[in-house]
Scaffold this active site. Structure first.
Site, PDB file in Angstrom:
ATOM      1  CB  THR A  36      -0.890   0.043   1.254  1.00 48.28           C
ATOM      2  OG1 THR A  36      -0.057  -0.259   2.375  1.00 48.28           O
ATOM      3  CG2 THR A  36      -2.022  -0.967   1.183  1.00 48.28           C
ATOM      4  CG  ASP A 175      10.893  -2.024   3.956  1.00 48.72           C
ATOM      5  OD1 ASP A 175       9.740  -2.276   4.355  1.00 48.72           O
ATOM      6  OD2 ASP A 175      11.419  -2.607   2.986  1.00 48.72           O
ATOM      7  CE1 TYR A 225       7.755  -3.844  -3.028  1.00 48.51           C
ATOM      8  CE2 TYR A 225       8.668  -2.274  -4.587  1.00 48.51           C
ATOM      9  CZ  TYR A 225       8.041  -2.541  -3.389  1.00 48.51           C
ATOM     10  OH  TYR A 225       7.681  -1.506  -2.565  1.00 48.51           O
TER      11      TYR A 225
HETATM   12  C1  GLA Z   1       8.963  -4.168   0.593  1.00 54.91           C
HETATM   13  C2  GLA Z   1       9.191  -2.701   0.246  1.00 54.91           C
HETATM   14  C3  GLA Z   1       8.204  -1.788   0.985  1.00 54.91           C
HETATM   15  C4  GLA Z   1       6.773  -2.272   0.821  1.00 54.91           C
HETATM   16  C5  GLA Z   1       6.662  -3.760   1.089  1.00 54.91           C
HETATM   17  C6  GLA Z   1       5.294  -4.301   0.775  1.00 54.91           C
HETATM   18  O1  GLA Z   1       9.279  -4.409   1.931  1.00 54.91           O
HETATM   19  O2  GLA Z   1      10.514  -2.317   0.545  1.00 54.91           O
HETATM   20  O3  GLA Z   1       8.352  -0.449   0.548  1.00 54.91           O
HETATM   21  O4  GLA Z   1       6.275  -1.930  -0.442  1.00 54.91           O
HETATM   22  O5  GLA Z   1       7.599  -4.514   0.357  1.00 54.91           O
HETATM   23  O6  GLA Z   1       4.345  -3.760   1.617  1.00 54.91           O
END
Ligand code: GLA
Length: 389
Positions: A36, A175, A225
């Site tokens: 999100t 993160d 991703y």
């Molecule tokens: C990874 C990315 C985050 C986030 C998550 C999914 O950890 O680094 O920024 O998008 O995936 O929520």
């Protein structure tokens, strides 16, 4: 203290001098609100007591010398402060070097180099943000060593930028924010659109947050991703042809029911449905927690996993096996994958009396189906990146 002693000793062995500063930077676990962040939605992570330790000393020349106790065979990676570029031979040191570079590009100047040794106890590749942990530790090192007047939120943004531009992973802010802003026994409810946030006390009365590690390593995580991210961007662009909206996070479930017809590609539509509904679930989950409705919180966690499995398609056999095994266990309020997905970990809320049985039974099912053992950690919710006094 054992870890710190080992770090100090190894620092001395490598650099033939004592460290002048020590740091700790946590990992993170996201309770709900997955994929999100880059869609302008909400997340609800906390920092954990596992993470990265760092030892630092100043140099008189302009070299930055990076060493990792976790990867001793690679040795010291030495770079000139005036010549920091992203390259394969930097290996893991692209994370700290990327941070130095984005600080420089933002106008911060470093009059001399430094030695830095890292020692992490986060399980490798488990999706608990070891990269953000290293990045924020580097940012805190720069702040401390060069007395920079930089707020934590600014460091968070620069570390995200380093990961995007230097490492090439198009991550959102989850993160770095969780790692940098963590607070003991609290989760952070963050609106990634406005960066407004508040701390929510975790009162879990008789329950624990359990992290279960699939121990599976997946390649292509970054490319998958980045692909999810562009599918969401495509869906948003289609929606923008029928409605004025800046991000998927601005849409409610009923808004989405109206505008979804504009999304041409059915795969992009599924991705967008996850992003919209996951954001709504996150808002509801925080409300549930604050109303002490742990049952509802757990149920929303389960729904989050199902959506990540079926609509976002980022779970895979290992994560599904762990989550589905957990759902059947006594004393489990909820369980879901956490982080980017594919491999990595699940997060579950488990009754303290049932912890041993949970680990035993989930491991048994996992081994039978996957062929090797998962690992379990009871999360201890700790502070964000800080100097160790
Ligand atoms: C990874 C990315 C985050 C986030 C998550 C999914 O950890 O680094 O920024 O998008 O995936 O929520």
């Amino acid at each position: 203290m054992e870890i710190i002693d080992k770090l100090k000793k190894s620092f001395y062995d490598q650099f033939k001098e004592e460290a002048i500063e020590l740091f700790f930077s946590p990992g993170r676990v996201n309770l709900i609100g997955e994929h999100t962040d880059y869609n302008g939605g909400h997340v609800f992570p906390c920092a954990i007591s596992l993470g990265t330790y760092g030892a630092v000393s100043a140099r008189t020349d302009n070299k930055v010398c990076c060493y990792s106790l976790n990867l001793p065979d690679i040795g010291v990676i030495k770079t000139d402060l005036t010549d920091i570029v992203s390259k394969k031979s930097n290996d893991w040191a692209n994370y700290p070097l990327g941070v130095i570079k984005v600080f420089q590009d933002s106008g911060y100047e470093f009059a001399h180099g430094f030695n830095i040794a890292f020692y992490g106890n986060l399980p490798n590749g488990a999706g608990l943000s070891s990269s953000a942990s290293i990045e924020m530790l580097t940012a805190m090192t720069l702040k401390t060593l060069f007395s920079l007047a930089i707020p934590t939120l600014e460091m968070v943004k620069l570390c995200q930028k380093a990961e995007n531009q230097f490492v090439g992973m198009n991550c959102g802010i989850l993160d770095q924010f969780a790692v940098g802003m963590g607070k003991k026994n609290h989760a952070m409810f963050l609106d990634c659109n406005t960066l407004k946030y508040r701390y929510v006390k975790l009162v879990l009365e008789g329950y624990s947050i359990v992290i279960s590690n699939t121990n599976s390593k997946h390649s292509l995580v970054d490319s998958e991703y980045n692909m999810r991210r562009s599918q969401c961007e495509q869906a948003l662009a289609d929606i923008q042809t029928v409605r004025k909206v800046n991000s998927l996070g601005e849409l409610t479930a009923s808004d989405f029911a109206v505008v979804k017809k504009a999304i041409k590609d059915p795969v992009c539509a599924k991705r967008a449905r996850h992003a919209v509904l996951e954001n709504q679930r996150t808002i509801k989950a925080v409300e549930a927690l604050e109303n002490n409705n742990m049952q509802l919180f757990g149920q929303l966690m389960n729904e989050s996993h199902i959506s990540l499995r079926d609509d976002y398609e980022v779970t895979g056999k290992e994560l599904d096996t762990l989550a589905e095994a957990a759902w059947k266990e006594k004393g489990v309020l909820g369980s879901r994958m956490t982080g980017g997905g594919f491999g990595g970990c699940t997060v579950s809320i488990v009754k303290n009396d049932c912890l041993d049985e949970f680990k035993h039974n989930v491991a048994e099912i996992y081994i039978a189906k996957i062929g090797y053992s998962p690992e379990f950690y009871v999360a201890d919710i700790g502070e964000g990146t800080h100097v160790i006094k």
